[in-house]
Enzyme design. Sequence first.
Site, PDB file in Angstrom:
ATOM      1  CB  SER A 112      10.304   3.175   5.166  1.00  0.00           C
ATOM      2  OG  SER A 112      11.647   3.069   4.743  1.00  0.00           O
TER       3      SER A 112
ATOM      4  CG  ASP B   6      -2.002  -0.954   1.250  1.00  0.00           C
ATOM      5  OD1 ASP B   6      -2.007  -1.848   0.388  1.00  0.00           O
ATOM      6  OD2 ASP B   6      -2.885  -0.850   2.122  1.00  0.00           O
TER       7      ASP B   6
ATOM      8  CG  HIS C 247       2.170  -8.316   0.741  1.00  0.00           C
ATOM      9  ND1 HIS C 247       1.340  -9.319   1.170  1.00  0.00           N
ATOM     10  CD2 HIS C 247       2.054  -7.321   1.670  1.00  0.00           C
ATOM     11  CE1 HIS C 247       0.736  -8.954   2.296  1.00  0.00           C
ATOM     12  NE2 HIS C 247       1.160  -7.738   2.617  1.00  0.00           N
TER      13      HIS C 247
END
Length: 393
Positions: A351, A201, A260
């Site tokens: 980050s 995301d 992911h």
Amino acid sequence: MHFPLHKVDKPLEPIHSESNNLPGLTNEQAAQGLVSLVDHSEGHTDVSQGIHATSHTIFNIRWIHNLIPGVERLATQYHIGNFVAIRGSKEQIFEAMPIYARIGMHLLFYGRGQIQVLHSHTVESLLKEQSIKEGKVYDSPESTASIPSFVETYSLDTSELLEPDVKKYKTFNEFFSRKLKSDARPVENADDPASICSAADCRLTVYQTIDLAKQFWIKGREFTYPNLLGEDPSSERASIFDGASLAVFRLAPADYHRFHSPIDATVGEIVHIPGQYYTVNPQAVNEAGFDVFTANTRSILYLTHAGTGLPVAFVAIGALLVGSIVWTNGGEKGKMIKRGEELGYFAYGGSTVVALFPKGVIKFDEDLVANSAVPVETLVKVGNSLGRTPTKA
């Protein structure tokens, strides 16, 4: 705030090294401001009144005014943040930068090279010390009291969480690295083995070559693939990524902070590179005299792409107030992993992940390419389409 994409002349508010955009603020005051914001987070539970205050809310926070001279002028004269495109539309939103990131940026541009800024600290040692301290603050059981204000400040949807009851988290960092329900992030084009998906995301930029990335987005003079990977330019590994494409996944503080796999792959080795804890905000990435990605601490996971047999470098980059990079499935060398499966997570703070794809592995989706050339980031979720492996002629 929503804006039409084609009418925004300056998607990014530039920071100019030759003129101080925090008027009247000395390096020592900036350093003390950052320390005070971190200390404030330990004893005060409303994050919007301290570390996550923005230019839109700062007028109501008197203690910050006293700490940072000129902050009111800064808030009125500059939009402290950047625009992000909403995928599938011609709209974009403005995202305000948290005050801690802006102070960190001030120190980088106007304090680097100083012998000391506070109590004999260099800028680099101060940022590292405060990042470690913030990680400890949010690892404490008392930090759970800050979770409700964090949820409210960023309008988080708790219904998609594997554990939606925020009272059941044992620390703020446990909530920050929260897990989602198994069906919360479906993988687009899951039946197409050539498809490649978003790793996080995030706010995303993509470039088919490093030259394009340096033309539009990453202006640091030292940004090269060997420098990012910590490899000798003449090494075999560096040569594999010569001409590679790259995707930059920037995670803001509000984002789900697990990352992911973008590909079907076999998990390979991890290489840790120690470094600094500079902000990875777009303003810093777009500064020609500063090398964020190649200076910061980072952890590199090499994945072997199932479709081509080529290695993909998955670079998790630490940043200001990011406590740690943790590998979960990504730490199991030899494991077969599918698109959308979790690799690891960041502890507190926003980050970035940079993924490097050798030639022939990916052709990015055209809408992402077009936005990145504006340049403006695109808001995407884990599993959203990133591109696909082109068919060989």
